[in-house]
Design an enzyme around this catalytic site. Structure first.
Site, mmCIF file in Angstrom:
data_model
loop_
_atom_site.group_PDB
_atom_site.id
_atom_site.type_symbol
_atom_site.label_atom_id
_atom_site.label_comp_id
_atom_site.label_asym_id
_atom_site.label_seq_id
_atom_site.Cartn_x
_atom_site.Cartn_y
_atom_site.Cartn_z
ATOM 1 N N ASP A 32 0.742 -1.155 0.125
ATOM 2 C CA ASP A 32 0.232 -0.010 -0.044
ATOM 3 C C ASP A 32 0.855 1.152 -0.261
ATOM 4 O OD1 ASP A 32 -2.068 -2.093 0.562
ATOM 5 O OD2 ASP A 32 -1.868 -1.573 2.589
ATOM 6 N N GLY A 85 -0.762 -1.433 16.705
ATOM 7 C CA GLY A 85 0.360 -0.795 15.889
ATOM 8 C C GLY A 85 0.839 -0.817 14.418
ATOM 9 N N HIS A 86 0.366 -2.268 14.222
ATOM 10 C CA HIS A 86 0.526 -2.740 12.736
ATOM 11 C C HIS A 86 -0.538 -1.870 11.834
ATOM 12 C CE1 HIS A 86 0.587 -5.214 9.034
ATOM 13 N NE2 HIS A 86 1.919 -5.251 9.377
ATOM 14 N N GLY A 109 -10.697 -8.359 8.590
ATOM 15 C CA GLY A 109 -11.907 -8.748 7.988
ATOM 16 C C GLY A 109 -13.054 -8.391 8.828
ATOM 17 N N ASN A 149 -16.276 0.445 5.541
ATOM 18 C CA ASN A 149 -15.238 0.284 6.503
ATOM 19 C C ASN A 149 -14.177 1.515 6.547
ATOM 20 O OD1 ASN A 149 -13.258 -1.224 8.346
ATOM 21 N ND2 ASN A 149 -12.950 -2.608 6.406
ATOM 22 N N GLU A 214 -11.509 -1.595 -3.071
ATOM 23 C CA GLU A 214 -11.037 -0.848 -1.983
ATOM 24 C C GLU A 214 -9.901 0.026 -2.367
ATOM 25 O OE1 GLU A 214 -9.493 -4.200 0.527
ATOM 26 O OE2 GLU A 214 -7.654 -4.633 -0.767
ATOM 27 N N HIS A 285 -3.569 -1.589 -5.220
ATOM 28 C CA HIS A 285 -3.387 -0.313 -4.170
ATOM 29 C C HIS A 285 -2.329 0.550 -4.371
ATOM 30 C CE1 HIS A 285 -4.563 0.478 0.086
ATOM 31 N NE2 HIS A 285 -3.893 1.610 -0.198
#
Length: 329
Positions: A32, A85-86, A109, A149, A214, A285
């Site tokens: 990403d 934190g990820h 998910g 989301n 997305e 992405h």
């Protein structure tokens, strides 16, 4: 960046950490990626513990830089159970003298998610002014309340100087909301729009289903706003089938139509880039920028010769007579 049910954050983090303290990286591990330029260097920000960072003088050789966060934002750990934190799918934009970095806090998910915002006056860690100041949550989503989301943010400033944030993954697709002029909150009165969705089935809003769109990115050129999104599935290594689709609109709020004139809210989206089954099993992405007189698309690709691990993909874009982007081989 979602629905990562088949890959754990431990695997991805370990992949990213293999390049720590290494200079001259020509094919960095990224997921990403978004970019910014600060004086003499380009910076990549991407998914990783604390947000992974690389820098380069020429967009070809990269070096590892300190992560954005030394420790997870406490507000996000309270708001999103399981977030440790990820941090996923950032976006960065230079606006009113500062670099504004937006980031995703979630778990695989699920749509109990949040988008945060931090800012800095410089991207150079050696600059004495370097300090990320976290501004907290911009927007969050809650199962049972929201059928979308709150991850994968992308911020663009329209021709009137108004900031807008596109975001979304699975559920009922890509959303757009107006931000304040400080980019630190949703503007009042609230303005919300739907840009793209792939409603293949009807499920409870606690489940993402297979509505696989997305990672929005909006790029302005020649009177059009171009909406880049990712269709289908990431994060399955060699079994990924991620691909980049596109539509455009004269208005940042849409409607976004593909090359055949089909609305992206009704199943439209022209495929721009996908896996070639030679180098990458899948590509997705993306982010798009004008650097040094060229337009580049950056994404991550699941490299076939590295067992499906995600590497940086850089492609130059040209534009045809109808104003659509073309990938330069």
């Amino acid at each position: 960046m979602k629905l990562k049910l088949l890959i754990t954050c431990t695997v991805l983090l370990s992949c990213l950490m293999t390049v720590k303290a290494t200079d001259g990286i020509t094919s960095p591990f990224v997921h990403d990626p978004v970019l910014a330029y600060d004086g003499s260097r380009y910076y990549i920000y991407c998914t990783g513990q604390g947000i992974q960072v690389y820098s380069s003088a020429d967009l070809n050789k990269w070096r590892d830089e300190p992560s954005v966060f030394d420790s997870p934002p406490q507000w996000a750990m309270k708001m999103v159970p399981g977030y440790n934190g990820h941090t996923w799918a950032p976006d960065i934009i230079f606006y009113q003298g500062k670099y504004h970095l937006f980031y995703s806090c979630s778990t695989f998910g699920k749509n109990r998610s949040a988008i945060g915002h931090t800012e800095n006056v410089t991207l150079n860690p050696s600059d004495p002014r370097y300090k990320w100041e976290d501004k907290g949550c911009i927007v969050n989503s809650v199962p049972g309340r929201n059928e979308w989301n709150a991850i994968d943010p992308n911020v663009i400033v329209d021709g009137d100087g108004t900031p807008w944030m596109a975001f979304g993954s699975f559920w009922n697709g890509i959303k757009l909301v107006k931000l304040t002029t400080e980019m630190d909150a949703v503007a009042q009165p609230e303005e919300w729009y739907s840009l793209c969705k792939r409603m293949n089935n009807a499920l409870p809003d606690s489940l993402p289903g297979d509505d696989a769109v997305e990672a929005p990115f909006i790029y302005h050129r020649g009177g059009y706003y171009y909406l880049f999104v990712s269709f289908d599935y990431c994060c399955r290594g060699l079994k990924s089938n991620y691909k980049i689709a596109i539509g455009r609109s004269k208005n940042v709020k849409g409607p976004y139509l593909d090359r055949d004139g089909k609305d992206m809210l009704r199943g439209g989206g022209s495929i721009l880039l996908e896996g070639d089954h030679k180098t990458y099993a899948a590509v997705g992405h993306c982010s798009v920028y004008d650097f040094s007189g060229h337009t580049y698309l950056f994404a991550h690709g699941y490299e076939i010769h590295d067992n499906g691990m995600p590497h940086l993909v850089k492609k130059e874009l040209k534009w045809n007579d109808e104003g659509w982007p073309i990938i330069i081989p």
